[in-house]
Design an enzyme around this catalytic site. Structure first.
Site, PDB file in Angstrom:
ATOM      1  N   GLN A 116       0.847  -1.198   0.000  1.00  0.00           N
ATOM      2  CA  GLN A 116       0.000   0.000   0.000  1.00  0.00           C
ATOM      3  C   GLN A 116       0.880   1.244   0.000  1.00  0.00           C
ATOM      4  OE1 GLN A 116      -2.080   0.583   3.665  1.00  0.00           O
ATOM      5  NE2 GLN A 116      -3.694   1.819   2.770  1.00  0.00           N
ATOM      6  N   SER A 119       0.857   6.536   2.728  1.00  0.00           N
ATOM      7  CA  SER A 119       1.476   7.505   3.636  1.00  0.00           C
ATOM      8  C   SER A 119       2.761   8.089   3.050  1.00  0.00           C
ATOM      9  CB  SER A 119       1.788   6.847   4.980  1.00  0.00           C
ATOM     10  OG  SER A 119       0.607   6.475   5.642  1.00  0.00           O
ATOM     11  N   SER A 151       4.452  -1.594   4.375  1.00  0.00           N
ATOM     12  CA  SER A 151       4.649  -3.009   4.705  1.00  0.00           C
ATOM     13  C   SER A 151       4.765  -3.841   3.435  1.00  0.00           C
ATOM     14  CB  SER A 151       3.481  -3.530   5.545  1.00  0.00           C
ATOM     15  OG  SER A 151       3.336  -2.807   6.739  1.00  0.00           O
ATOM     16  N   GLU A 234      -9.129  -1.761   5.340  1.00  0.00           N
ATOM     17  CA  GLU A 234      -7.885  -1.941   6.087  1.00  0.00           C
ATOM     18  C   GLU A 234      -8.163  -1.995   7.579  1.00  0.00           C
ATOM     19  OE1 GLU A 234      -3.505   0.180   6.464  1.00  0.00           O
ATOM     20  OE2 GLU A 234      -5.243   1.443   6.050  1.00  0.00           O
ATOM     21  N   GLU A 367      -5.409   8.884  16.992  1.00  0.00           N
ATOM     22  CA  GLU A 367      -5.990  10.225  17.055  1.00  0.00           C
ATOM     23  C   GLU A 367      -6.950  10.468  15.882  1.00  0.00           C
ATOM     24  OE1 GLU A 367      -2.503   9.908  19.472  1.00  0.00           O
ATOM     25  OE2 GLU A 367      -2.790   9.489  17.346  1.00  0.00           O
TER      26      GLU A 367
END
Length: 397
Positions: A116, A119, A151, A234, A367
C-alpha cells in the site's frame, strides 16, 4: 444456478466436487488454489468468474469448514493480507472488467503480493495532503514522490498508489488512484528498521515511474473516494480479524498465568481479569462487525474496532512484561531482518511489547480514528478546518 439461489447445501456439494477432482494430498498447492478460485469458492460473495458465485458472504464458512476437514491448503492470508483485505475489495469496487480479470486471481492465490503506497513523510495522519505527483503524458502517467511505512514493499509485485494529479484544487479533490508495478524502473525500496530490530516497513522512492492509464482505478480526481474503500477495509482487516477465544495478545498472558502460579499477585489478577473480559468483548464485537459486512461494505465502525485493537494490545503486552518480571525484559534476537509477513503476536513477550507500539500508528493513527468515530459514528460536530476550500498548491507545508 444464480448466486441468490445458492445455499449452504449447494456450496457444500461444489466444495466436495472440488476435493474429489483435486485431492489436496495429491495436488500441487498452487494448482489446488487456482482450481478453488475457478470453482467460485475463493470468496463466495464475489461475482462468478472472479473467484465467487455471488452467494451471501456468510456462506464462506461452509466452504471453509469442508476444506479444513479435508486438510486442504489455504492461501497463507497473513502473507498476502494487504492484497486480500485492501487491494481486492478496491479493485472489485472500482476496477474495469479487464483489471478484475488480470489481478484478482493471482492476488488471491498468492502468486502476487501487494503493498500500500499511501502515507508520506509529510502526509500521514493528514493523508489528503500527500505530495507525490502524477503527470499525464499521453497514455501513461509519470510519477515522482516518496512513500513511507510501506509493509511488504520489499516482496511486493504490485502497489496500490494514490498520487496528486491536480494541485490547483482542494487537497481531497486532486488525487487519483493507481496500480503501481513495483518492479518498474524508478521504484526504489529501502528498509525502515523498527524498534523490534526488524524492517517490516519500508520507504519507497518513485522517480519518473511510468504507469499506464490502463492501471488507473476510478476516474481522474476520484482517488480520495476510491481510497476510502481501501482504508475502511484496512481497519476492519486489522481490528476485526477472526480469532478464537484467547487468541491474539491475551493468549500468551493467560497461559503464563495458568502455568506459572509463582508469578501471581492480587493486583495482576484483577488487571488480567479486566483485560481478558475486554479482549473477549472485542472478539465478539469483531464477529458482529463481520456479520454486518454480509449486508454491505465496511463503514466507520471498523475505525472503532481498530482503535480498540491498538489500545488493548498495548495494555495486554505491558501487563505480560510486568507479570514476567526480569524475564519480560529479555529479548531473543535483535538481528536486522526483513520479514515477508506481519506478525503481531510472534516470538516472546519483549517482542510483543515493542511491536504493539506500532498498532496505534499503522492503519490510521488512534488520534485520527477518534475523530472518525466522533464525527461519523457518534454524529458529533467536526473540528473547524480552514483548508477545505483552499487549493493544495496554496497550503502551508
Amino acid at each position: 444456478m444464480t448466486g441468490s439461489a445458492i445455499d449452504a447445501a449447494e456450496l457444500r456439494r461444489r466444495t466436495r466436487a472440488l476435493l474429489a477432482e483435486h485431492p489436496p494430498a495429491a495436488t500441487d498447492r498452487t494448482d489446488f488454489l487456482k482450481a478453488r478460485f475457478d470453482a467460485g469458492l475463493a470468496w463466495v460473495h464475489y461475482p462468478e468468474g472472479l473467484g465467487g458465485v455471488g452467494a451471501p458472504r456468510s456462506l464462506q464458512a461452509v466452504v471453509g469448514a469442508e476444506l479444513e476437514a479435508a486438510g486442504a491448503p489455504d492461501n497463507d492470508p497473513r502473507r498476502i493480507g494487504i492484497g486480500l483485505g485492501m487491494a481486492a475489495p478496491t479493485i472489485l469496487g472500482f476496477g474495469t472488467d479487464e483489471q478484475k480479470r488480470r489481478f484478482l486471481r493471482p492476488l488471491w492465490v498468492g502468486e502476487e503480493v501487494w503493498c500500500q503506497l499511501f502515507s508520506e513523510p509529510g502526509a500521514g495522519s493528514d493523508l489528503a495532503a500527500l505530495g507525490t505527483r502524477a503527470v499525464r503524458d499521453g497514455e501513461s502517467w509519470a510519477v515522482d514522490g516518496q512513500k513511507v511505512w510501506t509493509s511488504s514493499a520489499h516482496v511486493a509485485r504490485w502497489g496500490i498508489l494514490i498520487a496528486r494529479t491536480d494541485p490547483d484544487v482542494p487537497k481531497h479533490r486532486g488525487i487519483t488512484y493507481f496500480i503501481c508495478d513495483m518492479t518498474d524502473p524508478g521504484v526504489e525500496v529501502r528498509p525502515l528498521r523498527q524498534i523490534t530490530g526488524e524492517a517490516e516497513f519500508n520507504e519507497v522512492f518513485l522517480t519518473g515511474v511510468r504507469i499506464p492509464d490502463s492501471r488507473r482505478l476510478g476516474a481522474v480526481g476520484d482517488g480520495w473516494k476510491v481510497a476510502q474503500t481501501t482504508l475502511m477495509n484496512e481497519r476492519v482487516s486489522i481490528g476485526g480479524m477472526r480469532i478464537p477465544r484467547e487468541g491474539g495478545m491475551i493468549g500468551p498472558v493467560a497461559a503464563a498465568w495458568r502455568e506459572r502460579p509463582g508469578l501471581r499477585t492480587h493486583d495482576l489478577h484483577q488487571r488480567l481479569l479486566t483485560l481478558w473480559v475486554r479482549a473477549e468483548v472485542a472478539r465478539l464485537t469483531g464477529d458482529r462487525l463481520r456479520q454486518q459486512l454480509v449486508a454491505g461494505q465496511p463503514g466507520p465502525e471498523g475505525s472503532g474496532m481498530k482503535l480498540g485493537f491498538a489500545r488493548l494490545n498495548q495494555e495486554i503486552s505491558g501487563l505480560e512484561v510486568e507479570l514476567l518480571g526480569d524475564e519480560g525484559l529479555l529479548y531473543d534476537d535483535w538481528t536486522m531482518r526483513r520479514p515477508d509477513q506481519v506478525d503481531f503476536t510472534g516470538r516472546e513477550a519483549g517482542y510483543r511489547y515493542l511491536r504493539s507500539k506500532g498498532n496505534s500508528i499503522e492503519g490510521g493513527t488512534s488520534e485520527v480514528l477518534l475523530n472518525i468515530v466522533a464525527e461519523r459514528v457518534l454524529g458529533l460536530p467536526p473540528e473547524p478546518r480552514t483548508d477545505k476550500d483552499v487549493a493544495w498548491k496554496d497550503l502551508s507545508r
